[in-house]
Design a protein around this motif. Structure first.
Motif, PDB file in Angstrom:
ATOM      1  N   GLU A 256       0.857  -1.186   0.000  1.00 42.69           N
ATOM      2  CA  GLU A 256       0.000   0.000   0.000  1.00 42.69           C
ATOM      3  C   GLU A 256       0.892   1.234   0.000  1.00 42.69           C
ATOM      4  N   ARG A 257       1.828   1.245  -0.918  1.00 46.42           N
ATOM      5  CA  ARG A 257       2.778   2.337  -0.989  1.00 46.42           C
ATOM      6  C   ARG A 257       2.099   3.586  -1.544  1.00 46.42           C
ATOM      7  N   ALA A 258       2.298   4.688  -0.881  1.00 48.48           N
ATOM      8  CA  ALA A 258       1.696   5.970  -1.269  1.00 48.48           C
ATOM      9  C   ALA A 258       0.175   5.858  -1.374  1.00 48.48           C
ATOM     10  N   GLY A 259      -0.402   5.006  -0.552  1.00 44.32           N
ATOM     11  CA  GLY A 259      -1.851   4.885  -0.514  1.00 44.32           C
ATOM     12  C   GLY A 259      -2.450   4.074  -1.640  1.00 44.32           C
ATOM     13  N   GLU A 260      -1.643   3.491  -2.524  1.00 43.62           N
ATOM     14  CA  GLU A 260      -2.145   2.715  -3.655  1.00 43.62           C
ATOM     15  C   GLU A 260      -2.021   1.224  -3.338  1.00 43.62           C
ATOM     16  N   PHE A 261      -3.150   0.565  -3.090  1.00 45.38           N
ATOM     17  CA  PHE A 261      -3.141  -0.855  -2.757  1.00 45.38           C
ATOM     18  C   PHE A 261      -2.830  -1.685  -3.988  1.00 45.38           C
ATOM     19  N   ARG A 262      -1.977  -2.674  -3.820  1.00 47.14           N
ATOM     20  CA  ARG A 262      -1.678  -3.646  -4.873  1.00 47.14           C
ATOM     21  C   ARG A 262      -1.549  -5.022  -4.231  1.00 47.14           C
ATOM     22  N   CYS A 263      -1.908  -6.065  -4.962  1.00 41.65           N
ATOM     23  CA  CYS A 263      -1.765  -7.428  -4.450  1.00 41.65           C
ATOM     24  C   CYS A 263      -1.442  -8.364  -5.605  1.00 41.65           C
ATOM     25  N   ALA A 264      -0.501  -9.265  -5.386  1.00 44.78           N
ATOM     26  CA  ALA A 264      -0.093 -10.230  -6.400  1.00 44.78           C
ATOM     27  C   ALA A 264       0.257 -11.540  -5.720  1.00 44.78           C
ATOM     28  N   LEU A 265       0.589 -12.557  -6.526  1.00 44.38           N
ATOM     29  CA  LEU A 265       1.005 -13.848  -6.010  1.00 44.38           C
ATOM     30  C   LEU A 265       2.502 -14.030  -6.179  1.00 44.38           C
ATOM     31  N   ALA A 266       3.132 -14.704  -5.232  1.00 46.25           N
ATOM     32  CA  ALA A 266       4.553 -15.014  -5.313  1.00 46.25           C
ATOM     33  C   ALA A 266       4.814 -16.299  -4.557  1.00 46.25           C
ATOM     34  N   THR A 267       5.840 -17.014  -4.968  1.00 45.16           N
ATOM     35  CA  THR A 267       6.275 -18.214  -4.252  1.00 45.16           C
ATOM     36  C   THR A 267       7.363 -17.819  -3.269  1.00 45.16           C
ATOM     37  N   LEU A 268       7.096 -18.032  -1.983  1.00 47.99           N
ATOM     38  CA  LEU A 268       8.009 -17.598  -0.930  1.00 47.99           C
ATOM     39  C   LEU A 268       8.251 -18.733   0.056  1.00 47.99           C
ATOM     40  N   PRO A 269       9.399 -18.735   0.701  1.00 44.30           N
ATOM     41  CA  PRO A 269       9.638 -19.728   1.756  1.00 44.30           C
ATOM     42  C   PRO A 269       8.813 -19.394   2.988  1.00 44.30           C
ATOM     43  N   ALA A 270       8.465 -20.421   3.743  1.00 42.70           N
ATOM     44  CA  ALA A 270       7.675 -20.217   4.952  1.00 42.70           C
ATOM     45  C   ALA A 270       8.530 -19.615   6.056  1.00 42.70           C
ATOM     46  N   ALA A 271       7.866 -18.873   6.945  1.00 43.50           N
ATOM     47  CA  ALA A 271       8.496 -18.350   8.161  1.00 43.50           C
ATOM     48  C   ALA A 271       9.791 -17.599   7.880  1.00 43.50           C
ATOM     49  N   ALA A 272       9.805 -16.804   6.824  1.00 43.42           N
ATOM     50  CA  ALA A 272      10.979 -15.986   6.504  1.00 43.42           C
ATOM     51  C   ALA A 272      10.669 -14.523   6.785  1.00 43.42           C
ATOM     52  N   ARG A 273      11.708 -13.731   6.935  1.00 43.31           N
ATOM     53  CA  ARG A 273      11.519 -12.297   7.178  1.00 43.31           C
ATOM     54  C   ARG A 273      11.605 -11.488   5.894  1.00 43.31           C
ATOM     55  N   GLU A 274      12.074 -12.125   4.827  1.00 40.17           N
ATOM     56  CA  GLU A 274      12.215 -11.424   3.556  1.00 40.17           C
ATOM     57  C   GLU A 274      11.215 -11.980   2.540  1.00 40.17           C
ATOM     58  N   ALA A 275      10.903 -11.145   1.561  1.00 41.54           N
ATOM     59  CA  ALA A 275      10.091 -11.545   0.417  1.00 41.54           C
ATOM     60  C   ALA A 275      10.923 -11.299  -0.831  1.00 41.54           C
ATOM     61  N   ALA A 276      11.514 -12.366  -1.364  1.00 36.95           N
ATOM     62  CA  ALA A 276      12.349 -12.254  -2.561  1.00 36.95           C
ATOM     63  C   ALA A 276      11.443 -12.201  -3.780  1.00 36.95           C
ATOM     64  N   LEU A 277      11.335 -11.031  -4.391  1.00 37.00           N
ATOM     65  CA  LEU A 277      10.415 -10.810  -5.508  1.00 37.00           C
ATOM     66  C   LEU A 277      11.195 -10.478  -6.772  1.00 37.00           C
ATOM     67  N   ASP A 278      10.731 -10.996  -7.901  1.00 37.63           N
ATOM     68  CA  ASP A 278      11.383 -10.670  -9.165  1.00 37.63           C
ATOM     69  C   ASP A 278      10.972  -9.276  -9.621  1.00 37.63           C
ATOM     70  N   ALA A 279      11.611  -8.789 -10.658  1.00 41.96           N
ATOM     71  CA  ALA A 279      11.377  -7.417 -11.130  1.00 41.96           C
ATOM     72  C   ALA A 279       9.934  -7.175 -11.545  1.00 41.96           C
ATOM     73  N   PRO A 280       9.285  -8.093 -12.324  1.00 44.53           N
ATOM     74  CA  PRO A 280       7.894  -7.840 -12.692  1.00 44.53           C
ATOM     75  C   PRO A 280       6.958  -7.735 -11.490  1.00 44.53           C
ATOM     76  N   THR A 281       7.199  -8.584 -10.475  1.00 38.28           N
ATOM     77  CA  THR A 281       6.334  -8.534  -9.291  1.00 38.28           C
ATOM     78  C   THR A 281       6.556  -7.251  -8.503  1.00 38.28           C
ATOM     79  N   ARG A 282       7.816  -6.840  -8.372  1.00 38.28           N
ATOM     80  CA  ARG A 282       8.095  -5.581  -7.673  1.00 38.28           C
ATOM     81  C   ARG A 282       7.443  -4.411  -8.405  1.00 38.28           C
ATOM     82  N   ALA A 283       7.495  -4.443  -9.731  1.00 35.07           N
ATOM     83  CA  ALA A 283       6.886  -3.357 -10.513  1.00 35.07           C
ATOM     84  C   ALA A 283       5.372  -3.354 -10.345  1.00 35.07           C
TER      85      ALA A 283
END
Length: 359
Positions: free
Chosen positions: A300-327
């Motif tokens: 919800e950066r700058a008040g603009e909500f966005r939601c997508a799907l990603a494959t992530l490891p369980a119980a991690a503190r980071e979300a490793a996202l590829d460039a298209p997902t980050r965009a």
């Protein structure tokens, strides 16, 4: 790459096309351009508004293909159903008819008109292109709404509900409507469906029966569809169950479709929600890999909500996202995102892992 975002007035043509395509017709997605334009305007105002408690806000979301900009789905959230007028449904009751003299004691199933759902937040207007049904995209389109709820709790009530389509035939005829509604309105189901305004019109109380309807007196075809979702709504039904919704004691007042309810705190998108820090995915394939599980990832950066799907490891503190997902999410490395497992089994496994680490 698909992602969910708030709808804009510029999306009117695409949403109007979805409304015309939806079958059976959805009262929450009317095929009326002027009505849709008014809802889009209200939605834009609602997303911008500073809200301390739920009121007349209406939030409309779209599912967009990032590479083409094409819209392939839509769904909505109503902050308080029946905010201006009561929201009507039939309540399933059991009435006792007894006679001591005849030694009779019978429990009779009856339907009583109720507006007890009035004021509760509601999920509505779910539509996705037929080619995407049965895929993770449908889960994303539906459940992104609960991710928004998780990130904006003050905007919604502690309990949410969803009204799903009841059974109709290929011609759009509802057996329950033919047995009940038509007797009082004398009009086709589709006409009243569009006029009902989300089940919050005064004429419902004026015309529909004020006294209980005894279910055993209804035709068998009408009894058979009580609380049953239309085949076209089975996917939405399953997605709601995955989220943590359960069938309640209510059915739709027109087609007897199921009403599902959930406590917000117990839904998968809220109970399994956690904050992670965005990092750049190290593999060239991005988020499509064999390690980890499917997650809903929202920003919800700058008040603009966005939601997508990603494959992530369980119980991690980071979300490793590829460039298209980050965009698509509008985030950069170091930003915070909210993540929740897409499937309940993965959420339960993650909770068990976290409990094991804690012990």
């Amino acid at each position: 790459m698909l992602f969910v975002r708030p709808a804009r007035l510029a999306d009117l043509d695409a949403i109007a096309q979805m409304a015309r395509t939806a079958q059976p017709v959805l009262h929450s997605l009317p095929p009326d351009r002027a009505a849709l334009e008014a809802r889009l305007a209200l939605s834009e105002d609602s997303f911008r508004a500073e809200v301390d408690y739920p009121g007349e806000e209406f939030y409309l979301f779209v599912l967009e293909e990032a590479s083409t900009g094409k819209l392939v789905g839509t769904s909505s959230l109503v902050a308080a159903a029946g905010y201006a007028e009561p929201f009507y449904a039939f309540r399933n009751d059991a009435l006792i008819h007894a006679s001591r003299e005849l030694h009779v004691n019978r429990k009779i199933h009856a339907l009583t008109m109720s507006h007890e759902l009035t004021g509760k937040s509601r999920l509505a207007g779910f539509y996705i292109e037929p080619a995407l049904r049965g895929e993770a995209a449908a889960h994303l389109m539906s459940r992104a709404r609960m991710m928004y709820v998780a990130m904006n709790r003050r905007r919604f009530t502690p309990e949410v509900f969803s009204l799903l389509l009841g059974v109709t035939d290929e011609a759009g005829v509802s057996p329950f409507w033919e047995a009940v509604g038509r007797k009082f309105f004398g009009r086709d189901f589709k006409d009243i469906e569009m006029a009902s305004g989300g089940r919050s019109r005064t004429f419902i109380a004026e015309v529909m029966p004020a006294y209980p309807l005894y279910v055993p007196l209804l035709p068998e075809a009408a009894q058979r569809v009580l609380g049953e979702p239309d085949p076209s709504a089975l996917l939405a039904y399953e997605i709601h169950l995955e989220e943590g919704f359960e069938p309640d004691r209510y059915v739709d007042i027109f087609d007897a479709g199921p009403v599902l309810t959930a406590q917000v705190d117990r839904t998968a998108s809220v109970a399994g929600n956690g904050t992670r820090t965005v990092t750049q995915a190290s593999d060239a394939i991005g988020n499509i890999n064999t390690q980890g599980a499917a997650y809903l990832v929202a920003s919800e950066r700058a008040g603009e909500f966005r939601c997508a799907l990603a494959t992530l490891p369980a119980a991690a503190r980071e979300a490793a996202l590829d460039a298209p997902t980050r965009a698509a999410l509008g985030v950069n490395a170091g930003d915070a995102v909210r993540c929740a497992p897409l499937y309940r089994a993965h959420a339960e496994a993650e909770n068990e892992s976290a409990a094991g680490d804690a012990s």
